[in-house]
Design a protein around this motif. Sequence first.
Motif, PDB file in Angstrom:
ATOM      1  N   LEU A  57       0.806  -1.216   0.000  1.00 42.57           N
ATOM      2  CA  LEU A  57       0.000   0.000   0.000  1.00 42.57           C
ATOM      3  C   LEU A  57       0.841   1.268   0.000  1.00 42.57           C
ATOM      4  CD1 LEU A  57      -2.699  -1.185   2.557  1.00 42.57           C
ATOM      5  CD2 LEU A  57      -2.929  -1.016   0.076  1.00 42.57           C
ATOM      6  N   GLY A  58       2.080   1.173  -0.477  1.00 45.68           N
ATOM      7  CA  GLY A  58       2.933   2.351  -0.558  1.00 45.68           C
ATOM      8  C   GLY A  58       3.569   2.683   0.776  1.00 45.68           C
ATOM      9  N   ALA A  59       4.705   3.364   0.715  1.00 40.23           N
ATOM     10  CA  ALA A  59       5.435   3.819   1.915  1.00 40.23           C
ATOM     11  C   ALA A  59       5.694   2.666   2.889  1.00 40.23           C
ATOM     12  CB  ALA A  59       4.677   4.929   2.612  1.00 40.23           C
ATOM     13  N   GLY A  60       5.887   1.469   2.345  1.00 31.22           N
ATOM     14  CA  GLY A  60       6.214   0.325   3.183  1.00 31.22           C
ATOM     15  C   GLY A  60       5.030  -0.297   3.906  1.00 31.22           C
ATOM     16  N   ALA A  61       3.832   0.231   3.692  1.00 35.85           N
ATOM     17  CA  ALA A  61       2.647  -0.307   4.360  1.00 35.85           C
ATOM     18  C   ALA A  61       2.338  -1.705   3.835  1.00 35.85           C
ATOM     19  CB  ALA A  61       1.451   0.616   4.155  1.00 35.85           C
ATOM     20  N   ARG A 151      15.181 -10.204   8.752  1.00 39.96           N
ATOM     21  CA  ARG A 151      14.008  -9.324   8.860  1.00 39.96           C
ATOM     22  C   ARG A 151      14.458  -7.887   9.153  1.00 39.96           C
ATOM     23  NH1 ARG A 151      11.206 -11.854  12.814  1.00 39.96           N
ATOM     24  NH2 ARG A 151      10.238 -13.290  11.355  1.00 39.96           N
ATOM     25  N   VAL A 152      15.434  -7.748  10.058  1.00 41.77           N
ATOM     26  CA  VAL A 152      15.962  -6.417  10.376  1.00 41.77           C
ATOM     27  C   VAL A 152      16.779  -5.880   9.205  1.00 41.77           C
ATOM     28  CG1 VAL A 152      17.419  -5.092  11.950  1.00 41.77           C
ATOM     29  CG2 VAL A 152      15.967  -6.916  12.848  1.00 41.77           C
ATOM     30  N   ALA A 153      17.501  -6.763   8.537  1.00 40.30           N
ATOM     31  CA  ALA A 153      18.318  -6.358   7.390  1.00 40.30           C
ATOM     32  C   ALA A 153      17.455  -5.821   6.250  1.00 40.30           C
ATOM     33  CB  ALA A 153      19.156  -7.530   6.893  1.00 40.30           C
ATOM     34  N   ALA A 154      16.203  -6.234   6.200  1.00 39.78           N
ATOM     35  CA  ALA A 154      15.302  -5.796   5.130  1.00 39.78           C
ATOM     36  C   ALA A 154      15.120  -4.285   5.118  1.00 39.78           C
ATOM     37  CB  ALA A 154      13.950  -6.491   5.268  1.00 39.78           C
ATOM     38  N   SER A 155      15.321  -3.635   6.259  1.00 39.50           N
ATOM     39  CA  SER A 155      15.158  -2.177   6.336  1.00 39.50           C
ATOM     40  C   SER A 155      16.388  -1.443   5.811  1.00 39.50           C
ATOM     41  CB  SER A 155      14.875  -1.746   7.779  1.00 39.50           C
ATOM     42  OG  SER A 155      15.978  -2.068   8.611  1.00 39.50           O
ATOM     43  N   GLY A 156      17.449  -2.194   5.483  1.00 41.04           N
ATOM     44  CA  GLY A 156      18.610  -1.608   4.840  1.00 41.04           C
ATOM     45  C   GLY A 156      19.669  -1.031   5.764  1.00 41.04           C
ATOM     46  N   GLY A 157      19.612  -1.333   7.032  1.00 40.16           N
ATOM     47  CA  GLY A 157      20.584  -0.798   7.979  1.00 40.16           C
ATOM     48  C   GLY A 157      21.951  -1.458   7.855  1.00 40.16           C
TER      49      GLY A 157
END
Length: 203
Positions: A57-61, A151-157
């Motif tokens: 749904l956009g913006a990561g939603a 799962r945490v890596a998915a946010s790109g940190g």
Amino acid sequence: MISVLLVDDQAMIRQAFAALLGLEPDLEVAGQAADAETAVRLAAETRPDVVLMDVQLGAGADGIAATTEILRIHPPARVIILTTFGRPGYLRRAMESGAVGYMVKDAPADQLVEGIRRVHQGLRVVDPTLAAASLSIGPSPLTERETEVLRVAASGGSTAAIAATVFLSEGTVRNHLSAAMGKLGATSRAEAVRLATENGWLG
């Protein structure tokens, strides 16, 4: 009359579905939402019989997370995940969230309309190709820790950021990422995240 809530972040698609459903004598559009927050609010207000829910749904939603919330506040709703993403992993997550249907957007219009009627009658509607693919994938090869790190890596940190989030050393995080990549046959962290997501292993 079967009331339907339409949830999609693309206005043109929502309006096309609304026009399509408006042609059916037994279907009515209860509301339209472009994001998860609005979808949950409208579900509480309109109490729809069926919800057509987009996955992204956009913006990561996440439409699957929105499905869980809608069913929490309005359990009688029957949710069909309607998506361009014909991926078995999404199907698995959708069913676990409580959705009773999973259809791809390029399905014929009459199939969509019939799908709404079928789920309203208490049946399930799942794209047969996706159902077969989902069954063939099998369980996740990842350990609980590898799954958490990916799962945490998915946010790109960075590795340091991941380590701080999961309370592990950077070396341990690198080991978990390397193990996950090996099990998934991935050549990069990003590819490992993509493969695990598509197979429904990140939850």
